[in-house]
Motif scaffolding. Structure first.
Motif, mmCIF file in Angstrom:
data_model
loop_
_atom_site.group_PDB
_atom_site.id
_atom_site.type_symbol
_atom_site.label_atom_id
_atom_site.label_comp_id
_atom_site.label_asym_id
_atom_site.label_seq_id
_atom_site.Cartn_x
_atom_site.Cartn_y
_atom_site.Cartn_z
ATOM 1 N N MET A 1 29.755 0.646 -42.963
ATOM 2 C CA MET A 1 30.023 2.036 -42.596
ATOM 3 C C MET A 1 29.023 2.948 -43.313
ATOM 4 O O MET A 1 28.808 2.841 -44.520
ATOM 5 C CB MET A 1 31.454 2.408 -42.998
ATOM 6 N N THR A 2 28.396 3.873 -42.604
ATOM 7 C CA THR A 2 27.415 4.778 -43.193
ATOM 8 C C THR A 2 28.111 5.891 -43.948
ATOM 9 O O THR A 2 29.059 6.507 -43.443
ATOM 10 C CB THR A 2 26.530 5.414 -42.091
ATOM 11 N N LYS A 3 27.646 6.125 -45.185
ATOM 12 C CA LYS A 3 28.220 7.190 -45.995
ATOM 13 C C LYS A 3 27.865 8.544 -45.395
ATOM 14 O O LYS A 3 26.726 8.788 -45.012
ATOM 15 C CB LYS A 3 27.689 7.086 -47.429
ATOM 16 N N HIS A 4 28.856 9.444 -45.322
ATOM 17 C CA HIS A 4 28.641 10.778 -44.781
ATOM 18 C C HIS A 4 27.729 11.585 -45.706
ATOM 19 O O HIS A 4 27.904 11.590 -46.913
ATOM 20 C CB HIS A 4 29.983 11.487 -44.624
ATOM 21 N N THR A 5 26.743 12.234 -45.126
ATOM 22 C CA THR A 5 25.839 13.077 -45.905
ATOM 23 C C THR A 5 26.424 14.483 -46.004
ATOM 24 O O THR A 5 26.749 15.095 -45.002
ATOM 25 C CB THR A 5 24.444 13.147 -45.244
ATOM 26 N N SER A 6 26.556 14.969 -47.238
ATOM 27 C CA SER A 6 27.090 16.322 -47.419
ATOM 28 C C SER A 6 26.109 17.336 -46.859
ATOM 29 O O SER A 6 24.908 17.075 -46.754
ATOM 30 C CB SER A 6 27.344 16.585 -48.905
ATOM 31 N N ILE A 7 26.628 18.511 -46.534
ATOM 32 C CA ILE A 7 25.782 19.556 -45.948
ATOM 33 C C ILE A 7 24.624 19.907 -46.868
ATOM 34 O O ILE A 7 23.493 20.101 -46.424
ATOM 35 C CB ILE A 7 26.628 20.800 -45.613
ATOM 36 N N THR A 8 24.906 19.989 -48.170
ATOM 37 C CA THR A 8 23.855 20.392 -49.113
ATOM 38 C C THR A 8 22.755 19.341 -49.260
ATOM 39 O O THR A 8 21.685 19.636 -49.781
ATOM 40 C CB THR A 8 24.448 20.695 -50.503
ATOM 41 N N GLU A 9 23.031 18.132 -48.797
ATOM 42 C CA GLU A 9 22.013 17.069 -48.866
ATOM 43 C C GLU A 9 21.376 16.782 -47.502
ATOM 44 O O GLU A 9 20.495 15.921 -47.394
ATOM 45 C CB GLU A 9 22.639 15.775 -49.412
ATOM 46 N N GLN A 10 21.816 17.488 -46.474
ATOM 47 C CA GLN A 10 21.232 17.257 -45.153
ATOM 48 C C GLN A 10 19.769 17.686 -45.118
ATOM 49 O O GLN A 10 19.339 18.567 -45.851
ATOM 50 C CB GLN A 10 22.027 18.028 -44.091
ATOM 51 N N SER A 11 19.027 17.043 -44.237
ATOM 52 C CA SER A 11 17.599 17.320 -44.134
ATOM 53 C C SER A 11 17.339 18.760 -43.703
ATOM 54 O O SER A 11 18.065 19.330 -42.877
ATOM 55 C CB SER A 11 16.962 16.361 -43.125
ATOM 56 N N SER A 12 16.314 19.351 -44.271
ATOM 57 C CA SER A 12 15.899 20.707 -43.916
ATOM 58 C C SER A 12 15.684 20.834 -42.411
ATOM 59 O O SER A 12 15.335 19.862 -41.725
ATOM 60 C CB SER A 12 14.597 21.045 -44.655
ATOM 61 N N LEU A 13 15.885 22.039 -41.908
ATOM 62 C CA LEU A 13 15.611 22.314 -40.492
ATOM 63 C C LEU A 13 14.107 22.420 -40.228
ATOM 64 O O LEU A 13 13.687 22.569 -39.078
ATOM 65 C CB LEU A 13 16.295 23.625 -40.080
ATOM 66 N N TYR A 14 13.318 22.362 -41.289
ATOM 67 C CA TYR A 14 11.858 22.503 -41.190
ATOM 68 C C TYR A 14 11.201 21.234 -41.720
ATOM 69 O O TYR A 14 11.724 20.583 -42.626
ATOM 70 C CB TYR A 14 11.402 23.721 -42.018
ATOM 71 N N ASN A 15 10.034 20.927 -41.179
ATOM 72 C CA ASN A 15 9.322 19.726 -41.633
ATOM 73 C C ASN A 15 7.874 20.072 -41.925
ATOM 74 O O ASN A 15 7.393 21.157 -41.580
ATOM 75 C CB ASN A 15 9.416 18.628 -40.566
ATOM 76 N N ASP A 16 7.179 19.125 -42.558
ATOM 77 C CA ASP A 16 5.755 19.305 -42.890
ATOM 78 C C ASP A 16 5.515 20.623 -43.632
ATOM 79 O O ASP A 16 4.589 21.381 -43.331
ATOM 80 C CB ASP A 16 4.892 19.261 -41.611
ATOM 81 N N LEU A 17 6.356 20.875 -44.626
ATOM 82 C CA LEU A 17 6.260 22.133 -45.371
ATOM 83 C C LEU A 17 4.885 22.300 -46.011
ATOM 84 O O LEU A 17 4.358 23.420 -46.095
ATOM 85 C CB LEU A 17 7.337 22.206 -46.463
#
Length: 270
Positions: A1-17
């Protein structure tokens, strides 16, 4: 079972910063920051519940304790440290505790936040009692230092609240009053000193300011009990008196010198 990722650890809405221009970085950070106030507005009922319950205890001599680790702990210490100069309260009425002690305000202390027992020991050093209120602050909602203190405090009948940025977190569940500010993923993934920290600062401002107003430390819209410990604040106090008593600067300045505080001037002259 995959552990749920908390909101604060979710990937940014932006990439290649790293490939963004400075303008794009700043604009996108600002875009994310613009979401914070709306998220805070949704927790006003919970903040209200806390302030009302806290004010009753505080007026009976109870104290407000903020506890946290890292950024959250520093924000609690900051808010607590500003109450004496702003509202003339004794330093031992609003107290900020940070995992790792005062050293951790400037420099991270390794593993301090993982100790589930230490926060309660830190609170016991202040002879904590059932008139006091403990507010735990943790973006993740899982910090062991904070969780341990909230669990013990609640067992002992002490009013507790938890400020977190993940709904349904252990800290939210442990606290009597859960203040869950959902600001979404951070611009830099997991960097909770950003939106999460800013949202916590806003809520702490609301808690302490509303408390000070409710216990009579503000008159009209003015900080009449502020400490006059520099030229800027003395000048502000003089202008408060001018505004309230409709007198000139020189007369207000003399009254402030005579009575020592804005509050005392207004009590004597109104």
């Amino acid at each position: 079972m995959t552990k749920h990722t908390s909101i604060t650890e979710q990937s940014s809405l932006y990439n290649d910063l790293e490939h963004m221009s400075t303008t794009a970085i700043l604009t996108n950070i600002n875009k994310e920051d613009s979401k914070i106030a709306a998220a805070v507005s949704k927790v006003i009922p919970q903040v209200e519940e806390l302030v009302n319950a806290l004010a009753v205890r505080f007026q009976k001599g109870g104290r407000l304790f903020y506890i946290g680790a890292g950024t959250s702990g520093r924000l609690g210490v900051l808010d607590a440290s500003e109450i004496p100069p702003t509202y003339g309260m004794p330093h031992d009425r609003v107290i900020g505790l940070i995992a790792g002690g005062d050293t951790a305000i400037r420099k991270a202390v390794e593993n301090a936040e993982d100790d589930t027992e230490q926060a309660w020991k830190d609170l016991e050093a202040y002879q904590i009692n059932d008139l006091d209120t403990v507010v735990g602050i943790a973006a993740s909602g899982t910090t062991p230092y904070v969780l341990g203190a909230l669990n013990t405090a609640r067992e002992k009948g002490i009013l507790t609240a938890g400020i977190t940025n993940n709904p349904g977190s252990p800290i939210a569940l442990a606290a009597a009053i859960a203040i869950e500010i959902v600001v979404g993923p951070e611009f830099v993934t997991g960097s909770t000193r950003m939106k999460s920290g800013t949202s916590q600062k806003l809520v702490l401002n609301m808690i302490s300011t509303a408390l000070m107003i409710k216990i009579g430390r503000v008159e009209g819209n003015k900080m009449v009990n502020m400490q006059l410990n520099n030229h800027k604040l003395v000048d502000r106090g003089i202008r408060f008196i001018m505004d309230e008593l409709h007198i000139d600067y020189k007369e207000a300045e003399q009254l402030l010198k005579n009575y020592g505080s804005v509050k005392e001037v207004l009590l004597a002259k109104k």
